[in-house]
Design a protein around this motif. Structure first.
Motif, mmCIF file in Angstrom:
data_model
loop_
_atom_site.group_PDB
_atom_site.id
_atom_site.type_symbol
_atom_site.label_atom_id
_atom_site.label_comp_id
_atom_site.label_asym_id
_atom_site.label_seq_id
_atom_site.Cartn_x
_atom_site.Cartn_y
_atom_site.Cartn_z
ATOM 1 N N GLY A 79 0.804 -1.173 0.221
ATOM 2 C CA GLY A 79 0.085 0.084 -0.345
ATOM 3 C C GLY A 79 0.894 1.246 0.202
ATOM 4 N N SER A 80 1.977 1.317 0.689
ATOM 5 C CA SER A 80 2.809 2.361 0.766
ATOM 6 C C SER A 80 3.512 2.773 -0.786
ATOM 7 C CB SER A 80 3.953 2.236 1.721
ATOM 8 O OG SER A 80 4.790 3.119 1.664
ATOM 9 N N ALA A 81 3.809 1.766 -1.465
ATOM 10 C CA ALA A 81 4.328 1.623 -2.643
ATOM 11 C C ALA A 81 3.397 2.375 -3.662
ATOM 12 C CB ALA A 81 4.897 0.506 -3.159
ATOM 13 N N LEU A 82 2.202 1.877 -3.486
ATOM 14 C CA LEU A 82 0.994 2.103 -4.400
ATOM 15 C C LEU A 82 0.595 3.741 -3.932
ATOM 16 C CD1 LEU A 82 -0.845 1.024 -6.716
ATOM 17 C CD2 LEU A 82 -2.517 0.460 -4.732
ATOM 18 N N LEU A 83 0.767 4.033 -2.897
ATOM 19 C CA LEU A 83 0.568 5.520 -2.380
ATOM 20 C C LEU A 83 1.542 6.392 -3.297
ATOM 21 C CD1 LEU A 83 -1.237 7.716 -0.999
ATOM 22 C CD2 LEU A 83 0.309 6.940 1.203
ATOM 23 N N THR A 84 2.820 5.986 -2.841
ATOM 24 C CA THR A 84 3.906 6.592 -3.277
ATOM 25 C C THR A 84 3.770 6.818 -4.807
ATOM 26 O OG1 THR A 84 5.372 5.840 -1.657
ATOM 27 C CG2 THR A 84 6.501 6.816 -3.441
ATOM 28 N N THR A 85 3.579 5.839 -5.561
ATOM 29 C CA THR A 85 3.374 5.979 -7.212
ATOM 30 C C THR A 85 2.278 6.896 -7.443
ATOM 31 O OG1 THR A 85 3.796 3.397 -7.303
ATOM 32 C CG2 THR A 85 2.655 4.538 -9.127
ATOM 33 N N SER A 86 1.239 6.824 -6.721
ATOM 34 C CA SER A 86 0.091 7.654 -7.038
ATOM 35 C C SER A 86 0.834 9.283 -6.812
ATOM 36 C CB SER A 86 -1.075 7.392 -6.339
ATOM 37 O OG SER A 86 -1.652 6.105 -6.333
ATOM 38 N N THR A 87 1.061 9.676 -5.788
ATOM 39 C CA THR A 87 1.534 10.812 -5.268
ATOM 40 C C THR A 87 2.514 11.288 -6.107
ATOM 41 O OG1 THR A 87 2.899 10.215 -3.598
ATOM 42 C CG2 THR A 87 0.809 10.678 -2.847
ATOM 43 N N ASN A 88 3.713 10.532 -6.626
ATOM 44 C CA ASN A 88 4.625 10.775 -7.489
ATOM 45 C C ASN A 88 4.148 11.322 -8.862
ATOM 46 O OD1 ASN A 88 6.859 10.161 -5.759
ATOM 47 N ND2 ASN A 88 7.176 8.298 -6.771
ATOM 48 N N GLY A 89 3.145 10.491 -9.327
ATOM 49 C CA GLY A 89 2.569 10.957 -10.765
ATOM 50 C C GLY A 89 1.356 11.776 -10.554
ATOM 51 N N ILE A 90 1.139 12.283 -9.323
ATOM 52 C CA ILE A 90 -0.169 13.180 -9.266
ATOM 53 C C ILE A 90 -0.069 14.323 -10.540
ATOM 54 C CG2 ILE A 90 0.770 14.397 -7.653
ATOM 55 C CD1 ILE A 90 -2.776 13.264 -8.080
ATOM 56 N N SER A 91 1.128 14.928 -10.681
ATOM 57 C CA SER A 91 1.137 16.108 -11.450
ATOM 58 C C SER A 91 0.754 15.491 -13.043
ATOM 59 C CB SER A 91 2.642 16.464 -11.764
ATOM 60 O OG SER A 91 3.654 15.516 -12.160
ATOM 61 N N GLU A 92 1.081 14.172 -13.341
ATOM 62 C CA GLU A 92 0.555 13.794 -14.750
ATOM 63 C C GLU A 92 -0.837 13.693 -14.584
ATOM 64 O OE1 GLU A 92 3.556 12.988 -13.134
ATOM 65 O OE2 GLU A 92 4.635 13.845 -14.736
ATOM 66 N N LEU A 93 -1.367 13.099 -13.516
ATOM 67 C CA LEU A 93 -2.798 12.862 -13.346
ATOM 68 C C LEU A 93 -3.590 14.264 -13.685
ATOM 69 C CD1 LEU A 93 -5.184 11.080 -12.860
ATOM 70 C CD2 LEU A 93 -5.056 11.577 -10.379
ATOM 71 N N VAL A 94 -2.958 15.285 -12.646
ATOM 72 C CA VAL A 94 -3.571 16.537 -12.727
ATOM 73 C C VAL A 94 -3.644 17.357 -14.017
ATOM 74 C CG1 VAL A 94 -3.317 18.774 -11.760
ATOM 75 C CG2 VAL A 94 -3.104 17.220 -10.227
ATOM 76 N N SER A 95 -2.515 17.204 -14.591
ATOM 77 C CA SER A 95 -2.294 17.604 -16.079
ATOM 78 C C SER A 95 -3.101 17.067 -16.982
ATOM 79 C CB SER A 95 -0.805 17.375 -16.760
ATOM 80 O OG SER A 95 -0.662 17.923 -17.855
ATOM 81 N N ASN A 96 -3.506 15.724 -17.295
ATOM 82 C CA ASN A 96 -4.251 15.006 -17.958
ATOM 83 C C ASN A 96 -5.629 15.261 -17.719
ATOM 84 O OD1 ASN A 96 -2.922 13.280 -20.312
ATOM 85 N ND2 ASN A 96 -1.433 13.233 -18.554
ATOM 86 N N ILE A 97 -5.992 15.334 -16.489
ATOM 87 C CA ILE A 97 -7.425 15.693 -16.179
ATOM 88 C C ILE A 97 -7.734 17.132 -16.421
ATOM 89 C CG2 ILE A 97 -9.098 15.278 -14.256
ATOM 90 C CD1 ILE A 97 -8.055 12.970 -13.049
ATOM 91 N N ALA A 98 -7.104 17.945 -15.983
ATOM 92 C CA ALA A 98 -6.997 19.240 -16.273
ATOM 93 C C ALA A 98 -7.290 19.632 -17.728
ATOM 94 C CB ALA A 98 -5.958 20.098 -15.711
#
Length: 443
Positions: free
Chosen positions: A229-248
């Motif tokens: 779970g920790s690695a999955l959370l780190t992955t998500s937070t690491n890539g949040i900019s790409e998620l934000v960018s694409n959703i935006a």
């Protein structure tokens, strides 16, 4: 000679390593544009507008793939830099299998609510009918579309960016040939475009999955995952900019469509689609460069090699600034032929595209710095700063611009919104790079 993440990177070595990544995204964009050209010229303006209406919905799926690919590759590359290969492969496998389940569930849900979503976005009449029909077929390739973006990032970590390019070329050629067969020869209309897209995505997503399932000579392979779970959370937070960018990007595209329907009707939506297609060509150069060099930064960050981080940071600035001037000039020169390709059959559409490209081109001057800055923090496993840059750049600044500028400048204000957003984002990105330079030792 193969280039390793652990190498020292000169300008030629860095450009050689990132070139396949740039070409991969570039070719992906090209075959998407060809899809639009076929629809615009052989099915009609309303069908072309319908495809553009659905595109933000499909890009939501891509955004999740980009988030998990960019964020996961940053973590996995860091683990490889720390010489922890076993953990790196476990995290890689967990990401892939988790996203397989996610893709299936979400694609089914989107398909079920497609008409409601498109109606909510403002489509009606024939546009609503065609957009719903196209979307329900296109979303069948949702899981493969997610995989396509995930594996694009992990092929770079596996030190095989050329293989990613080859897979993309095969997928793209498949899409283009099927466009020709389904739309032109068989005359399936917008359905043909949707099926061609789905089959192309299947090639682009499933082939890499098979590659990593089979024994290979890269640092990565799919193994029995161990849920972390920790690695999955780190992955998500690491890539949040790409998620934000694409959703935006998806949200802003919907807002652009809404404003253009109000100010310029269906012609404005079709013109925006053409301008976005051409924008994707240029922005993918920045994106491909940023994604291509990100695992290098992550590896040397994990290895605590601050000298190489300084080297990469300096080269980043020189490359993206030079590219900004080059791409702006190129876009201005190509405005007329690009408008002709998409709108030669309609004089009003042609003129709107040409004029819009002239204005939009100035966004490329600073776009590269903003892309590279956000990606640099993702590679350093600082998802918060990376996410803030992306949020301000692609969401807050652009939404404010597209809502306010048309009041004073009409349609020209819509085309200028991205330019204004990039200028504001550049100021914020520069401030972040200065603020964290000592913490990470890149300057």
């Amino acid at each position: 000679m193969e280039i390793k993440l652990s190498d020292h990177f000169t300008y030629p070595r860095l450009l050689r390593f990132v070139l396949p990544s740039i070409l991969t995204l570039f070719f992906t964009t090209i075959y998407s544009i060809v899809d639009g050209i076929f629809v615009s010229n052989f099915v009609g303006k309303t069908a072309f507008a319908a495809v553009n209406f659905v595109m933000p919905i499909l890009m939501f799926l891509a955004s999740v793939g980009v988030m998990m690919g960019a964020g996961g590759s940053a973590l996995v590359a860091k683990l490889l830099g720390e010489q922890n290969k076993v953990k790196a492969n476990q995290v890689f496998s967990m990401i892939v299998y988790t996203m397989f389940a996610f893709g299936i569930i979400v694609s089914i849900a989107i398909s079920f609510f497609m008409e409601n979503i498109v109606c909510f976005l403002g489509a009606n009449g024939e546009l609503l009918t065609q957009a719903t029909h196209y979307g329900r077929i296109a979303v069948l390739g949702g899981t493969a579309f997610i995989f396509q973006h995930i594996f694009y990032c992990f092929f770079i970590v596996a030190e095989r960016p050329k293989l990613s390019f080859i897979v993309t070329v095969v997928a793209g050629v498949t899409n283009i040939l099927l466009d020709l067969v389904f739309i032109v020869i068989l005359k399936w209309g917008i359905s043909g475009a949707a099926f061609a897209t789905v089959i192309g995505q299947m090639v682009g997503g499933i082939v890499p999955l098979i590659f990593f399932l089979l024994p290979n000579k890269t640092p990565l392979s799919l193994v029995k995952p161990c849920f972390d779970g920790s690695a999955l959370l780190t992955t998500s937070t690491n890539g949040i900019s790409e998620l934000v960018s694409n959703i935006a990007m998806s949200v802003v595209s919907m807002l652009y469509n809404y404003q253009l329907i109000k100010f310029a009707g269906d012609t404005g939506v079709a013109a925006y689609g053409a301008i976005m297609y051409t924008s994707y060509i240029f922005s993918t150069i920045y994106m491909g460069y940023s994604f291509g060099r990100a695992p290098i930064v992550s590896y040397h960050y994990g290895a605590s090699n601050t000298e190489e981080l300084k080297n990469l940071f300096r080269k980043d600035l020189v490359i993206v600034i030079f590219a900004g001037f080059l791409l702006t000039a190129t876009s201005e020169i190509l405005a007329y032929p690009l408008a002709y390709i998409f709108g030669s059959y309609d004089l009003n559409l042609f003129e709107m595209i040409r004029h819009g490209i002239y204005i939009y081109s100035f966004a490329y001057l600073l776009m590269g710095v903003n892309y590279a800055g956000s990606s640099f923090f993702t590679a350093l496993n600082n998802g918060l700063v990376s996410g803030l840059i992306s949020f301000f750049r692609t969401f807050l600044f652009e939404i404010l611009a597209v809502l306010t500028l048309p009041i004073a400048f009409g349609v020209d204000g819509i085309w200028a919104s991205t330019v204004v957003a990039e200028v504001a984002s550049f100021i914020f990105t520069a401030a972040c790079l200065v603020r964290y330079r000592k913490k990470y030792g890149y300057y």
